[in-house]
Design an enzyme around this catalytic site. Structure first.
Site, PDB file in Angstrom:
ATOM      1  N   LYS A  44       2.840  -1.553   6.949  1.00  0.00           N
ATOM      2  CA  LYS A  44       4.046  -0.729   7.134  1.00  0.00           C
ATOM      3  C   LYS A  44       3.755   0.735   6.796  1.00  0.00           C
ATOM      4  O   LYS A  44       4.089   1.638   7.549  1.00  0.00           O
ATOM      5  CB  LYS A  44       5.192  -1.227   6.222  1.00  0.00           C
ATOM      6  CG  LYS A  44       5.580  -2.682   6.416  1.00  0.00           C
ATOM      7  CD  LYS A  44       6.725  -3.094   5.504  1.00  0.00           C
ATOM      8  CE  LYS A  44       6.412  -3.103   4.036  1.00  0.00           C
ATOM      9  NZ  LYS A  44       5.421  -4.103   3.598  1.00  0.00           N
ATOM     10  N   ARG A  57      15.106  -4.414   1.670  1.00  0.00           N
ATOM     11  CA  ARG A  57      14.359  -5.628   1.330  1.00  0.00           C
ATOM     12  C   ARG A  57      15.273  -6.784   0.974  1.00  0.00           C
ATOM     13  O   ARG A  57      14.791  -7.877   0.697  1.00  0.00           O
ATOM     14  CB  ARG A  57      13.483  -5.348   0.114  1.00  0.00           C
ATOM     15  CG  ARG A  57      12.060  -4.962   0.439  1.00  0.00           C
ATOM     16  CD  ARG A  57      11.428  -4.536  -0.876  1.00  0.00           C
ATOM     17  NE  ARG A  57      10.063  -4.922  -0.975  1.00  0.00           N
ATOM     18  CZ  ARG A  57       9.047  -4.081  -0.750  1.00  0.00           C
ATOM     19  NH1 ARG A  57       9.279  -2.855  -0.375  1.00  0.00           N
ATOM     20  NH2 ARG A  57       7.817  -4.496  -0.900  1.00  0.00           N
ATOM     21  N   ARG A  71      -8.110  -3.649  -1.196  1.00  0.00           N
ATOM     22  CA  ARG A  71      -7.491  -2.402  -1.674  1.00  0.00           C
ATOM     23  C   ARG A  71      -7.567  -2.311  -3.200  1.00  0.00           C
ATOM     24  O   ARG A  71      -7.752  -1.230  -3.751  1.00  0.00           O
ATOM     25  CB  ARG A  71      -6.036  -2.311  -1.206  1.00  0.00           C
ATOM     26  CG  ARG A  71      -5.384  -0.998  -1.618  1.00  0.00           C
ATOM     27  CD  ARG A  71      -4.031  -0.774  -0.980  1.00  0.00           C
ATOM     28  NE  ARG A  71      -3.024  -1.694  -1.487  1.00  0.00           N
ATOM     29  CZ  ARG A  71      -1.774  -1.766  -1.031  1.00  0.00           C
ATOM     30  NH1 ARG A  71      -1.393  -0.965  -0.056  1.00  0.00           N
ATOM     31  NH2 ARG A  71      -0.919  -2.616  -1.525  1.00  0.00           N
ATOM     32  N   ARG A  79      -4.492  -0.694  -7.395  1.00  0.00           N
ATOM     33  CA  ARG A  79      -3.029  -0.743  -7.548  1.00  0.00           C
ATOM     34  C   ARG A  79      -2.649  -1.916  -8.450  1.00  0.00           C
ATOM     35  O   ARG A  79      -3.149  -3.036  -8.245  1.00  0.00           O
ATOM     36  CB  ARG A  79      -2.376  -0.861  -6.161  1.00  0.00           C
ATOM     37  CG  ARG A  79      -1.098  -0.046  -6.060  1.00  0.00           C
ATOM     38  CD  ARG A  79      -0.552  -0.053  -4.676  1.00  0.00           C
ATOM     39  NE  ARG A  79       0.454  -1.090  -4.498  1.00  0.00           N
ATOM     40  CZ  ARG A  79       1.243  -1.171  -3.448  1.00  0.00           C
ATOM     41  NH1 ARG A  79       1.146  -0.278  -2.483  1.00  0.00           N
ATOM     42  NH2 ARG A  79       2.134  -2.132  -3.351  1.00  0.00           N
ATOM     43  N   ARG A 122       4.516 -11.606  -4.582  1.00  0.00           N
ATOM     44  CA  ARG A 122       5.128 -10.659  -3.623  1.00  0.00           C
ATOM     45  C   ARG A 122       5.393 -11.366  -2.292  1.00  0.00           C
ATOM     46  O   ARG A 122       6.422 -11.132  -1.655  1.00  0.00           O
ATOM     47  CB  ARG A 122       4.218  -9.441  -3.426  1.00  0.00           C
ATOM     48  CG  ARG A 122       4.276  -8.474  -4.604  1.00  0.00           C
ATOM     49  CD  ARG A 122       3.042  -7.591  -4.686  1.00  0.00           C
ATOM     50  NE  ARG A 122       2.897  -6.666  -3.581  1.00  0.00           N
ATOM     51  CZ  ARG A 122       1.748  -6.060  -3.292  1.00  0.00           C
ATOM     52  NH1 ARG A 122       0.666  -6.261  -4.010  1.00  0.00           N
ATOM     53  NH2 ARG A 122       1.693  -5.225  -2.263  1.00  0.00           N
TER      54      ARG A 122
HETATM   55  P1  AP5 Z   1      -0.317  -0.780   3.946  1.00  0.00           P
HETATM   56  O1  AP5 Z   1      -0.153   0.119   5.100  1.00  0.00           O
HETATM   57  O2  AP5 Z   1      -0.207  -0.192   2.568  1.00  0.00           O
HETATM   58  O3  AP5 Z   1       0.708  -2.006   4.073  1.00  0.00           O
HETATM   59  P2  AP5 Z   1       2.160  -2.146   3.515  1.00  0.00           P
HETATM   60  O4  AP5 Z   1       2.849  -3.141   4.361  1.00  0.00           O
HETATM   61  O5  AP5 Z   1       2.794  -0.797   3.370  1.00  0.00           O
HETATM   62  O6  AP5 Z   1       1.766  -2.771   2.101  1.00  0.00           O
HETATM   63  P3  AP5 Z   1       2.234  -2.474   0.645  1.00  0.00           P
HETATM   64  O7  AP5 Z   1       1.343  -3.283  -0.236  1.00  0.00           O
HETATM   65  O8  AP5 Z   1       2.309  -1.016   0.347  1.00  0.00           O
HETATM   66  O9  AP5 Z   1       3.657  -3.085   0.762  1.00  0.00           O
HETATM   67  P4  AP5 Z   1       4.567  -3.692  -0.281  1.00  0.00           P
HETATM   68  O10 AP5 Z   1       5.768  -3.965   0.512  1.00  0.00           O
HETATM   69  O11 AP5 Z   1       4.036  -4.850  -1.046  1.00  0.00           O
HETATM   70  O12 AP5 Z   1       4.595  -2.558  -1.383  1.00  0.00           O
HETATM   71  P5  AP5 Z   1       5.646  -1.423  -1.732  1.00  0.00           P
HETATM   72  O13 AP5 Z   1       4.869  -0.272  -2.170  1.00  0.00           O
HETATM   73  O14 AP5 Z   1       6.642  -1.265  -0.653  1.00  0.00           O
HETATM   74  O15 AP5 Z   1      -1.685  -1.568   4.125  1.00  0.00           O
HETATM   75  C1  AP5 Z   1      -2.171  -2.447   3.141  1.00  0.00           C
HETATM   76  C2  AP5 Z   1      -3.712  -2.410   3.174  1.00  0.00           C
HETATM   77  O16 AP5 Z   1      -4.145  -2.926   4.435  1.00  0.00           O
HETATM   78  C3  AP5 Z   1      -4.288  -0.987   3.074  1.00  0.00           C
HETATM   79  O17 AP5 Z   1      -5.471  -1.029   2.346  1.00  0.00           O
HETATM   80  C4  AP5 Z   1      -4.540  -0.589   4.534  1.00  0.00           C
HETATM   81  O18 AP5 Z   1      -5.583   0.336   4.656  1.00  0.00           O
HETATM   82  C5  AP5 Z   1      -4.883  -1.930   5.171  1.00  0.00           C
HETATM   83  N1  AP5 Z   1      -4.448  -2.038   6.555  1.00  0.00           N
HETATM   84  C6  AP5 Z   1      -3.314  -1.567   7.135  1.00  0.00           C
HETATM   85  N2  AP5 Z   1      -3.247  -1.891   8.436  1.00  0.00           N
HETATM   86  C7  AP5 Z   1      -4.366  -2.599   8.698  1.00  0.00           C
HETATM   87  C8  AP5 Z   1      -4.867  -3.223   9.897  1.00  0.00           C
HETATM   88  N3  AP5 Z   1      -4.188  -3.185  11.049  1.00  0.00           N
HETATM   89  N4  AP5 Z   1      -6.037  -3.885   9.804  1.00  0.00           N
HETATM   90  C9  AP5 Z   1      -6.731  -3.950   8.633  1.00  0.00           C
HETATM   91  N5  AP5 Z   1      -6.311  -3.359   7.474  1.00  0.00           N
HETATM   92  C10 AP5 Z   1      -5.143  -2.699   7.507  1.00  0.00           C
HETATM   93  O19 AP5 Z   1       6.394  -2.101  -2.956  1.00  0.00           O
HETATM   94  C11 AP5 Z   1       5.748  -2.339  -4.179  1.00  0.00           C
HETATM   95  C12 AP5 Z   1       6.758  -2.886  -5.181  1.00  0.00           C
HETATM   96  O20 AP5 Z   1       7.786  -1.901  -5.436  1.00  0.00           O
HETATM   97  C13 AP5 Z   1       7.544  -4.134  -4.747  1.00  0.00           C
HETATM   98  O21 AP5 Z   1       6.814  -5.328  -4.984  1.00  0.00           O
HETATM   99  C14 AP5 Z   1       8.813  -4.004  -5.593  1.00  0.00           C
HETATM  100  O22 AP5 Z   1       8.586  -4.387  -6.916  1.00  0.00           O
HETATM  101  C15 AP5 Z   1       9.072  -2.511  -5.572  1.00  0.00           C
HETATM  102  N6  AP5 Z   1       9.906  -2.108  -4.429  1.00  0.00           N
HETATM  103  C16 AP5 Z   1       9.555  -1.299  -3.389  1.00  0.00           C
HETATM  104  N7  AP5 Z   1      10.576  -1.155  -2.529  1.00  0.00           N
HETATM  105  C17 AP5 Z   1      11.588  -1.889  -3.028  1.00  0.00           C
HETATM  106  C18 AP5 Z   1      12.912  -2.147  -2.573  1.00  0.00           C
HETATM  107  N8  AP5 Z   1      13.369  -1.648  -1.419  1.00  0.00           N
HETATM  108  N9  AP5 Z   1      13.702  -2.949  -3.348  1.00  0.00           N
HETATM  109  C19 AP5 Z   1      13.245  -3.474  -4.516  1.00  0.00           C
HETATM  110  N10 AP5 Z   1      12.006  -3.269  -5.003  1.00  0.00           N
HETATM  111  C20 AP5 Z   1      11.182  -2.473  -4.269  1.00  0.00           C
END
Ligand code: AP5
Length: 193
Positions: free
Chosen positions: A15, A90, A129, A135, A146
């Site tokens: 994403k 979410r 990662r 992280r 997660r």
């Molecule tokens: P990346 O692009 O970072 O993927 P992502 O879907 O954004 O993954 P995240 O781990 O950032 O998502 P998340 O939803 O768990 O975390 P968030 O920060 O939102 O890519 C991931 C990896 O894959 C990278 O290394 C990238 O280079 C690689 N990659 C990408 N595309 C690829 C491809 N096509 N092929 C190969 N490799 C690829 O949330 C973290 C925490 O914050 C949550 O667990 C929660 O506790 C809290 N939080 C955040 N938002 C909320 C909310 N709205 N409500 C409540 N709690 C929240």
């Protein structure tokens, strides 16, 4: 051009990667609630102190706190012309809050891009990662949690957006550029609706 776009999908589906590319090409900001929360943790704010242990466990930060933070971000001048939401909404409560916040601005969600990736490549990506970025929530146990939380609380939102006619499913288990081409095509289609 569609300018209010939600990136939706499991943790590690890409994403953030796709939203940041699209943000550059559309000239509108990427609003990542994960990045905003990590900035609070780093900055040692009150919200950061609450969020830190929750994020490290893989659970979700309470809706009310996340939505208040998102509302403040959405009110900043650069988001007046549109925004790409990455990691929000979410939960059902967050989806309803987002609709309400956008309606106050005379806007609505134009498209929800569901970046679909199976669990196995997700775990591989996030473990990789962890080695590079360290992280705190990219540990095997927290990744599993997660994914569980995603399935329980977030995945059901797909039905809501499918009913609204805004959901577009994109196979995210392909190279970044290939996924980006489908994302761009989906945005073009949403703009011509
Ligand atoms: P990346 O692009 O970072 O993927 P992502 O879907 O954004 O993954 P995240 O781990 O950032 O998502 P998340 O939803 O768990 O975390 P968030 O920060 O939102 O890519 C991931 C990896 O894959 C990278 O290394 C990238 O280079 C690689 N990659 C990408 N595309 C690829 C491809 N096509 N092929 C190969 N490799 C690829 O949330 C973290 C925490 O914050 C949550 O667990 C929660 O506790 C809290 N939080 C955040 N938002 C909320 C909310 N709205 N409500 C409540 N709690 C929240």
């Amino acid at each position: 051009m569609a300018s209010t776009i939600v990136f939706f999908g499991p943790p590690g589906s890409g994403k953030g990667t796709q939203a940041s590319r699209l943000a550059v090409s559309l000239g509108i900001p990427q609003i990542s609630t994960g990045d905003l929360l990590r900035a609070h943790v780093k900055g040692g704010t009150e919200l950061g102190a609450i969020a830190k242990p929750i994020m490290e466990s893989g659970a979700l930060v309470p809706d009310e706190l996340v939505t208040r933070m998102l509302k403040q971000r959405l009110e900043e001048p650069d988001a007046k012309g549109g925004a790409l939401f990455d990691g929000y909404p979410r939960t059902l409560a967050q989806a309803e809050s987002l609709d309400g916040l956008l309606a106050e601005m005379g806007r609505k969600v134009d498209a929800v891009l569901f970046i679909d990736v199976p669990d196995e490549p997700i775990v591989e990506r996030l473990v990789k990662r962890a080695e590079i970025e360290g992280r705190a929530d990219d540990t095997p146990d927290t990744i599993r949690e997660r994914l569980r939380v995603y399935r329980e609380k977030t995945a059901p939102l797909a039905g809501r957006y499918a009913k609204a006619g805004t959901l577009v499913t994109i196979d995210g288990n392909r190279p970044v550029d290939t996924v980006a081409a489908d994302v761009a095509a989906a945005v073009r289609r949403a703009s011509s609706r």
